[in-house]
Design an enzyme around this catalytic site. Structure first.
Site, PDB file in Angstrom:
ATOM      1  N   THR A  66       0.825  -1.199   0.000  1.00  0.00           N
ATOM      2  CA  THR A  66       0.000   0.000   0.000  1.00  0.00           C
ATOM      3  C   THR A  66       0.866   1.258   0.000  1.00  0.00           C
ATOM      4  OG1 THR A  66      -1.514   1.305   1.347  1.00  0.00           O
ATOM      5  CG2 THR A  66      -0.196  -0.288   2.524  1.00  0.00           C
TER       6      THR A  66
ATOM      7  N   GLU B 209       0.037   3.964   1.325  1.00  0.00           N
ATOM      8  CA  GLU B 209      -0.144   4.661   2.607  1.00  0.00           C
ATOM      9  C   GLU B 209       0.713   4.073   3.729  1.00  0.00           C
ATOM     10  OE1 GLU B 209      -4.444   4.670   2.755  1.00  0.00           O
ATOM     11  OE2 GLU B 209      -4.507   6.805   2.345  1.00  0.00           O
TER      12      GLU B 209
ATOM     13  N   HIS C 239      -5.145   1.988   9.550  1.00  0.00           N
ATOM     14  CA  HIS C 239      -5.717   3.189   8.926  1.00  0.00           C
ATOM     15  C   HIS C 239      -6.974   2.793   8.153  1.00  0.00           C
ATOM     16  CE1 HIS C 239      -6.550   6.511   6.333  1.00  0.00           C
ATOM     17  NE2 HIS C 239      -6.260   5.815   5.260  1.00  0.00           N
TER      18      HIS C 239
ATOM     19  N   HIS D 231     -10.473  12.778   5.393  1.00  0.00           N
ATOM     20  CA  HIS D 231      -9.911  11.514   4.929  1.00  0.00           C
ATOM     21  C   HIS D 231     -10.362  10.321   5.786  1.00  0.00           C
ATOM     22  CE1 HIS D 231      -6.046   9.251   3.472  1.00  0.00           C
ATOM     23  NE2 HIS D 231      -7.052   8.426   3.707  1.00  0.00           N
TER      24      HIS D 231
HETATM   25 ZN    ZN Z   1      -7.044   6.340   3.416  1.00  0.00          ZN
END
Ligand code: ZN
Length: 294
Positions: A80, A82, A101, A164
């Protein structure tokens, strides 16, 4: 369950990531391919969920691994993007072994409204969470995005990411996930109560009792270390709120219970030197002088 130096081939930890992925998906915290999960398994090794996969249906073979720079070191699927957020948290908080997350709808509603999470309302939230800061918005994915949480990391295990979602972290993947679950349940209760009319705060004495309990059970709270910190006033992260100051608009203003330091902390507490209060006094002084034209 081992979570440290167990290496990137630890089957049990990969299964733990899949299990938490299922919970995220089933709770509606991660739609489609949203969300990501990581566990640190060595000085320079972190297991993480891959990109472009539904977190509800991952298998241990899908889990990949990165080093602390974010370079992939194992796994067939691509890691990922992120994960940089996860690594930023692990670098700043060596006690953190796992990061979760996702985009839980009720907590993310607060992120979109830029509404601070009110304190001094629900006992569990006071004891297990305390103030939850809102980090400023940045386009997801790169290091600049990862660093939006840095100013808040010292005094919390959960951060809301503006416009977000959320990120929570802890000593195991279950511990990290629980924080998200507690936060989203709380945000849901707040939104339901608001629909019925009003939201009531706990009184000063009962709020202090909860903080005493928190201290007794060995949980930390920024309010223990911040001399001019309001008990319920969302002010512990003032230093981090340079770019984006959340404003309480949807919920009633927090009651003013000042001077938490003396009662909740006694003399045993350490107070960090200098810091936010002096900066704030200087900032206000400068503004007053500017207004007076001096
Ligand atoms: Zn996200």
């Amino acid at each position: 369950m081992s979570t440290w130096n167990s290496g990137i081939n630890d089957r049990q930890l990969k299964e733990d990531i899949c299990e938490i992925g299922r919970r995220l998906y089933n709770k509606g915290f991660a739609a489609a391919n949203d969300g990501n999960i990581s566990i640190r398994v060595g000085d320079d090794a972190v297991l993480c969920s891959p990109t472009m996969i539904c977190k509800g249906f991952m298998k241990p073979e899908d889990i990949c691994a990165v080093d602390m720079n974010g370079d992939q070191i194992a796994g067939k699927r691509k890691r990922t993007s992120e994960v940089l957020l996860h690594l930023e948290i692990m670098r700043n908080r060596p006690d953190v072994k796992s990061v979760v997350h996702c985009h839980p709808p009720h907590a993310t509603a607060f992120a979109i409204a830029n509404e601070p999470i009110p304190q001094c309302i629900l006992p569990e939230v006071e004891v297990f969470m305390g103030e939850v800061p809102i980090a400023p918005y940045e386009t997801p994915g790169d290091q600049k995005f990862a660093e939006t949480v840095t100013p808040f990391l010292k005094a919390t295990n959960t951060v809301i990411l503006k416009n977000h979602g959320t990120v929570s972290f802890g000593k195991s993947v279950e511990d990290a996930y629980w924080k998200t679950e507690i936060l989203d349940a709380y945000c849901r209760m707040l939104l339901l109560a608001k629909q019925m009319g009003s939201v009531e705060y706990l009184n000063e004495q009962k709020s202090r009792e909860l903080l005493d309990l928190k201290k007794k059970w060995g949980f930390d709270d920024p309010r223990f270390h911040n001399e001019d910190c309001d008990l319920c006033g969302n002010s512990a992260f003032r230093e981090g709120y340079k770019e984006n100051i959340p404003v309480q608009r949807a919920f009633p203003k927090a009651p003013d219970y000042p001077g938490i330091m003396q009662e909740a902390c006694g003399t045993a507490c350490e107070t960090p030197a200098g810091g936010a209060s002096e900066d704030l006094v200087q900032m206000i002084t400068n503004q007053v002088l500017a207004a007076l034209g001096k």
